[in-house]
Design a protein around this motif. Structure first.
Motif, PDB file in Angstrom:
ATOM      1  N   MET B   1       0.841  -1.196   0.000  1.00  0.00           N
ATOM      2  CA  MET B   1       0.000   0.000   0.000  1.00  0.00           C
ATOM      3  C   MET B   1       0.871   1.239   0.000  1.00  0.00           C
ATOM      4  SD  MET B   1      -2.482  -1.964   0.190  1.00  0.00           S
ATOM      5  CE  MET B   1      -2.423  -3.689   0.496  1.00  0.00           C
ATOM      6  N   LEU B  65      -6.133   1.895  -6.443  1.00  0.00           N
ATOM      7  CA  LEU B  65      -6.074   0.863  -5.414  1.00  0.00           C
ATOM      8  C   LEU B  65      -4.888   0.941  -4.459  1.00  0.00           C
ATOM      9  CD1 LEU B  65      -7.438  -1.699  -4.372  1.00  0.00           C
ATOM     10  CD2 LEU B  65      -6.160  -2.977  -6.033  1.00  0.00           C
ATOM     11  N   PRO B  66      -3.651   1.209  -4.912  1.00  0.00           N
ATOM     12  CA  PRO B  66      -2.524   1.153  -3.958  1.00  0.00           C
ATOM     13  C   PRO B  66      -2.625   2.130  -2.798  1.00  0.00           C
ATOM     14  CG  PRO B  66      -1.680   1.088  -6.183  1.00  0.00           C
ATOM     15  CD  PRO B  66      -3.144   1.347  -6.281  1.00  0.00           C
ATOM     16  N   PHE B  73      -9.010  -2.045   2.984  1.00  0.00           N
ATOM     17  CA  PHE B  73      -8.800  -3.016   1.902  1.00  0.00           C
ATOM     18  C   PHE B  73      -9.465  -4.342   2.233  1.00  0.00           C
ATOM     19  CE2 PHE B  73      -6.234  -4.070  -1.773  1.00  0.00           C
ATOM     20  CZ  PHE B  73      -6.094  -5.425  -1.688  1.00  0.00           C
ATOM     21  N   SER B  74      -9.189  -4.870   3.437  1.00  0.00           N
ATOM     22  CA  SER B  74      -9.746  -6.193   3.752  1.00  0.00           C
ATOM     23  C   SER B  74     -11.254  -6.117   3.917  1.00  0.00           C
ATOM     24  CB  SER B  74      -9.088  -6.780   4.989  1.00  0.00           C
ATOM     25  OG  SER B  74      -9.083  -5.837   6.023  1.00  0.00           O
ATOM     26  N   PHE B  77     -12.973  -5.915   0.352  1.00  0.00           N
ATOM     27  CA  PHE B  77     -13.054  -7.149  -0.443  1.00  0.00           C
ATOM     28  C   PHE B  77     -13.918  -8.213   0.203  1.00  0.00           C
ATOM     29  CE2 PHE B  77     -10.972  -6.198  -4.211  1.00  0.00           C
ATOM     30  CZ  PHE B  77     -10.013  -5.250  -3.930  1.00  0.00           C
ATOM     31  N   ILE B 100     -11.637  -4.049 -11.807  1.00  0.00           N
ATOM     32  CA  ILE B 100     -11.021  -2.871 -11.209  1.00  0.00           C
ATOM     33  C   ILE B 100     -10.106  -2.256 -12.259  1.00  0.00           C
ATOM     34  CG2 ILE B 100      -9.483  -2.033  -9.406  1.00  0.00           C
ATOM     35  CD1 ILE B 100     -10.283  -4.392  -7.746  1.00  0.00           C
ATOM     36  N   ALA B 101     -10.209  -0.940 -12.439  1.00  0.00           N
ATOM     37  CA  ALA B 101      -9.352  -0.243 -13.391  1.00  0.00           C
ATOM     38  C   ALA B 101      -8.517   0.777 -12.635  1.00  0.00           C
ATOM     39  CB  ALA B 101     -10.196   0.463 -14.446  1.00  0.00           C
ATOM     40  N   ASN B 102      -7.195   0.622 -12.702  1.00  0.00           N
ATOM     41  CA  ASN B 102      -6.278   1.581 -12.089  1.00  0.00           C
ATOM     42  C   ASN B 102      -5.654   2.386 -13.201  1.00  0.00           C
ATOM     43  OD1 ASN B 102      -6.530   0.745  -9.467  1.00  0.00           O
ATOM     44  ND2 ASN B 102      -4.972  -0.802  -9.658  1.00  0.00           N
ATOM     45  N   GLY B 103      -6.026   3.651 -13.310  1.00  0.00           N
ATOM     46  CA  GLY B 103      -5.366   4.462 -14.319  1.00  0.00           C
ATOM     47  C   GLY B 103      -6.223   4.661 -15.550  1.00  0.00           C
ATOM     48  N   ALA B 106      -6.213   2.169 -18.352  1.00  0.00           N
ATOM     49  CA  ALA B 106      -6.906   0.914 -18.074  1.00  0.00           C
ATOM     50  C   ALA B 106      -8.401   1.074 -18.194  1.00  0.00           C
ATOM     51  CB  ALA B 106      -6.550   0.436 -16.669  1.00  0.00           C
ATOM     52  N   LEU B 155       8.143  -7.670  -2.945  1.00  0.00           N
ATOM     53  CA  LEU B 155       6.975  -6.888  -2.552  1.00  0.00           C
ATOM     54  C   LEU B 155       6.146  -7.630  -1.519  1.00  0.00           C
ATOM     55  CD1 LEU B 155       5.825  -5.423  -5.958  1.00  0.00           C
ATOM     56  CD2 LEU B 155       6.666  -4.163  -4.025  1.00  0.00           C
ATOM     57  N   MET B 156       5.986  -8.953  -1.705  1.00  0.00           N
ATOM     58  CA  MET B 156       5.182  -9.712  -0.753  1.00  0.00           C
ATOM     59  C   MET B 156       5.895  -9.838   0.588  1.00  0.00           C
ATOM     60  SD  MET B 156       2.367 -10.140  -2.084  1.00  0.00           S
ATOM     61  CE  MET B 156       1.671 -11.061  -0.743  1.00  0.00           C
ATOM     62  N   HIS B 159       5.065  -6.792   2.293  1.00  0.00           N
ATOM     63  CA  HIS B 159       3.653  -6.836   2.695  1.00  0.00           C
ATOM     64  C   HIS B 159       3.488  -7.630   3.985  1.00  0.00           C
ATOM     65  CE1 HIS B 159      -0.698  -7.499   2.391  1.00  0.00           C
ATOM     66  NE2 HIS B 159      -0.438  -8.763   2.583  1.00  0.00           N
TER      67      HIS B 159
END
Lengths: 197, 259
Positions: B1, B65-66, B73-74, B77, B100-103, B106, B155-156, B159
């Motif tokens: 995030m 989204l980010p 977030f949780s 969803f 979902i469209a980011n940008g 998109a 990245l994960m 996270h």
């Protein structure tokens, strides 16, 4: 699994896939027929067909893996936008019968047609009736626990027990006592006819 | 995030004043609302792609989204999941599409972040969500694979540092590529030239190990001395060092990158 599922084959190892990230509950791999270079598919390791079968404490994790994939795509493929799409259920565009989240990188001139043209505005009456129907269901969100989907039953393992129950005359399986009573009635009718003729 | 810098926050505050969706949430524009709680809000789209096209949005104003926080977030969803179930039972449809469209490239047409939930069934004539294509650049796809297989675990890792999960152990899952001793022996027996080298000139194998990547992967999880002794009884045990590519340690190369 009862139906052949490509995603379960990848998890079992019989099909090849380029795995990007793996942990105890998820697998993220590159798509075999990508829409754009960098198309990632994220699947849970257990087979779930619909989104409501996925345990509710794990659904946020799968989407956060998707969000991390989107962030990796921004830098890795120099994409200017990402699409996160999940086709679930028995819908016409589900790639396999296994819950999957697709992350697709987008650029301005890539020519993909994932957008739809805004349709004509819907009639107010139709919108209101759909709103009513949906509100009846969403009213229960948070107030009841959804029942978990029943596990599939293996019919070969069930032992059948035959319990004789009351069988109606209509089904054709008439009980003995009824059959004798019918015969007596028929005989009585025949005697009547003979007497009269 | 991602975190928002002060410039981004200023631009967002200005965007908020003109955002039609923030006005809908406050009630200035009439909408057909289907679900509301303290964090998210769901309405029916005025130009639907199919009956029941729903837009689910957080009450706070985010562009993409980010920028969403963890709790929101949780929660969002989980509500997406419940909403899909509600749409399917209310309208008797067999599937849904979550989009979902980011940008802007998109297809994001509004400044306020939202999730589209569209009910689907087999045989409806909605063609735009086909996610398979046979024409695309395979070379670029493979290049992307190499980069992403490097970036995504990092990245994960970050996270899980921020929001640890009870089922997640710190070490990444063991990859399937490490061969056991029996498998290595059977592979060597199927390969007559390799077997010959081990039986007659095992020193060549030892010197080639550090240069040939395929041999390194083959001998990763086994003791090289044992394998050579299996084929060549005259071998004397030596200390053999292979450059370490530990399948359990995906972050081996990352530390070198950041030094």
């Amino acid at each position: 699994m009862l139906v052949r599922c490509f995603a379960c084959d990848i998890l079992a190892g019989t099909e090849k896939a380029n795995v990007v990230y793996e942990d105890e509950m998820t697998l993220a791999f590159m798509a075999h027929r990508p829409l754009a270079p960098g198309h990632i598919i994220i699947i849970p390791k257990q087979h779930h067909e619909k989104i409501e079968d996925v345990p509710s404490d794990m659904i946020a994790h799968y989407f956060s893996v998707a969000s991390a994939a989107g962030a990796a795509l921004f830098e890795g493929v120099s994409a200017t936008g990402t699409n996160i799409i999940a086709n679930e259920g028995h819908s016409s565009n589900a790639v396999f019968p296994h819950f999957a989240i697709h992350v697709i990188p987008r650029k301005d001139d890539d020519g993909l047609k994932l957008n739809w043209k805004p349709q004509k505005p819907a009639e107010q009456g139709k919108l209101e009736s759909t709103q009513k129907k949906i509100k009846e269901e969403t009213f229960m969100i948070g107030k009841r626990k959804r029942e978990a989907a029943p596990e599939p039953v293996n019919l070969d393992e069930i032992k059948r027990e035959f319990i004789p129950s009351k069988i109606s005359k209509r089904s054709g399986n008439i009980s003995r006592g009824d059959r004798e009573a019918e015969k007596e009635f028929d005989n009585h009718m025949i005697k009547q006819l003979k007497r009269s003729s | 995030m991602a975190e928002m810098s002060p410039d981004v926050k200023k631009a967002l505050d200005e965007q908020k004043k003109n955002c039609p969706f923030c006005k809908m949430i406050q009630g200035e524009i009439p909408v057909k609302e289907t679900y509301k709680d303290s964090k998210v809000y769901a309405i029916l789209d005025i130009n639907p792609l199919y009956t029941g096209h729903t837009l689910l949005m957080p009450i706070e104003h985010f562009p993409i989204l980010p920028y969403m926080g963890k709790d929101l977030f949780s929660h969002a969803f989980k509500i997406v999941q419940e909403m899909c179930f509600a749409l399917k039972t209310a309208l008797l449809m067999t599937g849904t599409t979550v989009f979902i469209a980011n940008g802007a490239s998109a297809g994001q047409q509004s400044p306020h972040f939202m999730i589209h939930i569209i009910p689907r069934e087999a045989g409806d004539k909605v063609d735009c969500f086909g996610l398979e294509s046979s024409k695309s650049d395979q070379q670029a796809h493979d290049d992307a694979y190499r980069i992403l297989s490097h970036n995504m675990p990092i990245l994960m890792f970050n996270h899980f540092n921020e929001s640890p999960a009870s089922w997640h152990k710190n070490k990444p899952v063991k990859s399937k590529k490490a061969f056991s001793k029996g498998e290595v022996i059977s592979i060597i027996e199927k390969n007559p030239p390799l077997k010959k080298i081990i039986e007659e000139q095992p020193e060549v194998l030892v010197s080639e190990l550090s240069k040939n990547k395929q041999l390194m992967e083959l001998f990763l999880a086994v003791d090289v001395n044992d394998i050579i002794l299996h084929f060549n009884k005259k071998w004397v045990r030596k200390e053999i060092v292979i450059s370490k590519i530990d399948p359990n340690d995906q972050f081996n190369n990352v530390e070198k990158m950041f030094r």
